[in-house]
Motif scaffolding. Structure first.
Motif, PDB file in Angstrom:
ATOM      1  N   SER A  37      15.077 -98.256  26.087  1.00 53.92           N
ATOM      2  CA  SER A  37      16.246 -97.482  26.502  1.00 53.92           C
ATOM      3  C   SER A  37      16.870 -98.049  27.769  1.00 53.92           C
ATOM      4  CB  SER A  37      15.842 -96.027  26.754  1.00 53.92           C
ATOM      5  OG  SER A  37      15.206 -95.474  25.634  1.00 53.92           O
ATOM      6  N   ASP A  87      17.915 -97.778  20.543  1.00 55.93           N
ATOM      7  CA  ASP A  87      16.800 -98.128  21.412  1.00 55.93           C
ATOM      8  C   ASP A  87      15.448 -97.962  20.715  1.00 55.93           C
ATOM      9  OD1 ASP A  87      17.486 -95.392  21.430  1.00 55.93           O
ATOM     10  OD2 ASP A  87      16.365 -95.028  23.269  1.00 55.93           O
ATOM     11  N   ALA A 144      19.892 -95.695  24.467  1.00 57.09           N
ATOM     12  CA  ALA A 144      19.041 -94.766  25.223  1.00 57.09           C
ATOM     13  C   ALA A 144      18.988 -93.350  24.688  1.00 57.09           C
ATOM     14  CB  ALA A 144      19.490 -94.758  26.688  1.00 57.09           C
TER      15      ALA A 144
END
Length: 397
Positions: A37, A87, A144
């Motif tokens: 992330s 991510d 993220a």
């Protein structure tokens, strides 16, 4: 709930064998090259470069490691958003797949590589239909999701949802059979919060407990009583989970420590339940520590909000899924108690988030998400692709 009416669409969007091969190749490339992330630099560049090869898309970087692509049709119409996260997780992969992670200690153990590949393939198919498109599609490749405060919030703050009428997202589910899609009306995921509690007493020698204010004994009372926040202070008709997950105290067996540190996870679906739980926890901690001559510090972190699937958007999603995958494809379920930062998009505009069955064929006990042996049935990604294509057919063709 509105009645589901299946209509024959003028434009039918389908994936060719070439598209399906791209979907598979992109997923395997991403799976081999995961990034954590807020570090998705190579991933986002791969997405950007791949999108640039399709044509007809206006590309931008709302944040350092996210990508947005706009497809504007020849005719005016609705503006819809499609979202995928990119991510990976800090997990050492143990799948023995030929395309397993090449990055030590990092793995796509939640399926975000599949989400990104699905949306890339949708963009490839839809970008070729610009002349037939009425309106605009925005493809959000989000960074993220796994790490608070999350990338969705940053993208929304950057303005990606400005002017969007509806937004849609999906998540592959390793324990849901392939060919089934979970559709939930209303709350679909939980508020995901946490607290860190420090009990401050007075340490001393274990042979003289009367000269101490023992934070371990006090913590024991708190831990026991916290269970009543769910069982006695919250309606049994409401969903609330309070899980104490970390506990640190002392270094020597003959020393009563000064402090005890407790960490906990809180999951809820409603804002009032969320706030009442925190208030009840602090009230209880305050009473117990004061009664024992101790003090405390309580730090609460409010995480992702619950994803609330808006009714009209969910009706459209269900209709599209039944039309593309069959009447039996949709499973109506209740909210899961996991967190998901798609909530930031759904808070900004009406949205719907669904769960695409991706249980591996021949595997009766598939590993859960966030597990080093997490695997999916790759052909299930085609069902996710049909979800996005079906939504597009419903709203902008």
């Amino acid at each position: 709930m509105e009645a589901i009416v299946v209509e024959l669409k003028e434009v039918i969007l389908e994936a060719t064998d070439v598209h399906k091969q791209h979907l598979l190749n992109w997923r395997r490339h991403l799976h081999e090259n995961p990034e954590l992330s807020f570090q998705e630099e190579r991933t986002s560049q791969f997405v950007y470069d791949t999108l640039a090869g399709f044509g007809n898309l206006e590309l931008s970087r709302p944040t350092k490691t996210s990508v947005m692509a706009k497809l504007t049709g020849a005719k005016p119409g609705k503006v819809i958003g499609f979202r995928a996260d990119m991510d990976a997780l800090p997990i050492q992969e143990e799948t023995n797949l030929p395309y397993a992670s090449k990055v030590d200690g990092v793995m796509h153990a939640c399926g975000h590589d599949a989400h990104t590949s699905i949306l890339l393939t949708a963009a490839e198919i839809l970008s070729a239909k610009q002349e037939e498109l009425s309106g605009e599609i925005r493809f959000f490749f989000q960074h993220a999701e796994e790490l608070f405060p999350g990338g969705a919030k940053e993208m929304v703050e950057a303005g990606v949802t400005d002017g969007v009428d509806m937004v849609f997202g999906l998540h592959v589910a390793s324990q849901l059979p392939r060919g089934k899609v979970g559709v939930i009306y209303g709350p679909a995921t939980s508020n995901s919060d946490q607290f860190h509690l420090t009990i401050k007493g007075k340490g001393g020698h274990s042979s003289q407990p009367d000269k101490t204010v023992d934070p371990i004994v006090i913590s024991g009372q708190i831990i026991t009583n916290l269970q009543s926040v769910v069982s006695r202070m919250t309606s049994p008709n409401e969903e609330l989970v309070v899980s104490l997950t970390t506990l640190q105290a002392g270094d020597a067996v003959n020393v009563i420590p000064n402090e005890v540190h407790i960490g906990a996870s809180l999951r809820s679906l409603k804002q009032d339940v969320r706030k009442n739980a925190i208030n009840a926890i602090e009230r209880m901690v305050k009473g117990i520590t004061e009664a024992n001559g101790a003090s405390y510090e309580l730090e609460v972190t409010y995480g992702y909000d619950s994803v609330i699937n808006e009714e009209k958007a969910t009706v459209i999603a269900e209709r599209a899924l039944k039309r593309k995958l069959g009447e039996d494809a949709v499973l109506h379920g209740s909210a899961i108690m996991g967190g998901e930062d798609f909530a930031a998009f759904a808070n900004a505009v009406p949205g719907c988030f669904v769960f695409v069955g991706a249980k591996e064929n021949g595997n009766p006990s598939p590993a859960p998400h966030h597990h080093p042996q997490f695997r999916i049935e790759e052909e299930a990604m085609q069902d996710g692709l049909q979800f996005f294509l079906g939504i597009a057919e419903e709203l902008v063709f």
